[in-house]
Design a protein around this motif. Structure first.
Motif, short mmCIF file in Angstrom:
data_model
loop_
_atom_site.label_atom_id
_atom_site.label_comp_id
_atom_site.label_asym_id
_atom_site.label_seq_id
_atom_site.Cartn_x
_atom_site.Cartn_y
_atom_site.Cartn_z
N LEU A 52 0.83 -1.20 0.00
CA LEU A 52 0.00 0.00 0.00
C LEU A 52 0.86 1.25 0.00
O LEU A 52 0.51 2.26 -0.63
CB LEU A 52 -0.93 0.02 1.21
CG LEU A 52 -2.14 -0.91 1.16
CD1 LEU A 52 -2.98 -0.74 2.42
CD2 LEU A 52 -2.97 -0.67 -0.07
N MET A 53 1.99 1.20 0.68
CA MET A 53 2.88 2.36 0.69
C MET A 53 3.49 2.61 -0.69
O MET A 53 3.61 3.76 -1.12
CB MET A 53 3.97 2.18 1.75
CG MET A 53 3.45 2.35 3.15
SD MET A 53 4.78 2.30 4.32
CE MET A 53 3.89 2.57 5.84
N VAL A 54 3.84 1.54 -1.39
CA VAL A 54 4.37 1.69 -2.76
C VAL A 54 3.32 2.33 -3.65
O VAL A 54 3.62 3.27 -4.41
CB VAL A 54 4.83 0.32 -3.32
CG1 VAL A 54 5.07 0.39 -4.81
CG2 VAL A 54 6.06 -0.18 -2.60
N ILE A 55 2.08 1.87 -3.55
CA ILE A 55 1.01 2.42 -4.37
C ILE A 55 0.74 3.88 -4.00
O ILE A 55 0.59 4.74 -4.87
CB ILE A 55 -0.26 1.57 -4.25
CG1 ILE A 55 -0.01 0.16 -4.79
CG2 ILE A 55 -1.43 2.21 -5.00
CD1 ILE A 55 -1.13 -0.83 -4.48
N SER B 14 -4.35 8.93 1.29
CA SER B 14 -5.30 7.98 1.90
C SER B 14 -4.69 6.59 2.03
O SER B 14 -4.85 5.93 3.07
CB SER B 14 -6.57 7.91 1.07
OG SER B 14 -7.22 9.14 1.04
N LEU B 15 -4.01 6.13 1.01
CA LEU B 15 -3.40 4.80 1.08
C LEU B 15 -2.27 4.75 2.10
O LEU B 15 -2.11 3.76 2.82
CB LEU B 15 -2.90 4.37 -0.30
CG LEU B 15 -4.00 4.01 -1.28
CD1 LEU B 15 -3.43 3.81 -2.68
CD2 LEU B 15 -4.75 2.77 -0.83
N ILE C 35 -0.63 2.91 7.56
CA ILE C 35 -0.05 3.22 8.86
C ILE C 35 -1.03 2.95 10.01
O ILE C 35 -0.63 2.41 11.05
CB ILE C 35 0.43 4.68 8.89
CG1 ILE C 35 1.61 4.86 7.92
CG2 ILE C 35 0.82 5.12 10.29
CD1 ILE C 35 1.99 6.30 7.66
N LEU C 36 -2.29 3.27 9.82
CA LEU C 36 -3.24 3.23 10.93
C LEU C 36 -3.93 1.89 11.15
O LEU C 36 -4.38 1.64 12.27
CB LEU C 36 -4.31 4.31 10.74
CG LEU C 36 -3.82 5.75 10.87
CD1 LEU C 36 -4.98 6.71 10.71
CD2 LEU C 36 -3.12 5.98 12.20
N VAL C 37 -4.07 1.06 10.16
CA VAL C 37 -4.79 -0.21 10.33
C VAL C 37 -3.93 -1.14 11.20
O VAL C 37 -2.76 -1.37 10.90
CB VAL C 37 -5.09 -0.87 8.97
CG1 VAL C 37 -5.63 -2.27 9.15
CG2 VAL C 37 -6.07 -0.03 8.19
N PRO C 38 -4.52 -1.66 12.28
CA PRO C 38 -3.74 -2.56 13.14
C PRO C 38 -3.44 -3.90 12.44
O PRO C 38 -4.20 -4.34 11.58
CB PRO C 38 -4.63 -2.77 14.35
CG PRO C 38 -6.00 -2.36 13.94
CD PRO C 38 -5.87 -1.44 12.78
N SER C 39 -2.36 -4.52 12.86
CA SER C 39 -1.95 -5.79 12.24
C SER C 39 -2.90 -6.92 12.54
O SER C 39 -3.36 -7.16 13.57
CB SER C 39 -0.57 -6.20 12.74
OG SER C 39 0.36 -5.23 12.35
#
Length: 88
Positions: A35-38, A78-79, A84-88
């Motif tokens: 998601l970070m790459v995108i 947003s991505l 970053i915010l979604v827990p594992s």
């Protein structure tokens, strides 16, 4: 294979490649990194849309300049926030 003539089209193709790599990373496991790459790819494309002259935008131009920059910037941020915010 023949490369596109405009710089914007080349940037767009690199953006598509980055999104494909990011999606592959999401499918294979490291979804945050994917998601970070995108997200970074969208943000770089937004900056490129601001900088590249109108006669060289090619496939990078979808609508007006303001719309393209705001929309790609919004998607990129947003991505990154999602990753970053979604827990594992």
């Amino acid at each position: 294979m023949k490369l596109p003539r405009s710089n914007g089209s080349r940037i767009y193709l690199v953006h598509l490649l980055a999104v494909a790599v990011g999606l592959g990373m999401v499918v294979l496991g490291p979804w945050r990194a994917g998601l970070m790459v995108i997200g970074v790819s969208f943000m770089v494309s937004a900056v490129a849309r601001m900088v590249v002259p109108i006669d060289h935008t090619g496939m990078l131009r979808v609508r007006g300049k303001l719309f393209d920059v705001v929309w790609m910037g919004f998607l990129g941020v947003s991505l990154l926030v999602l990753a970053i915010l979604v827990p594992s």
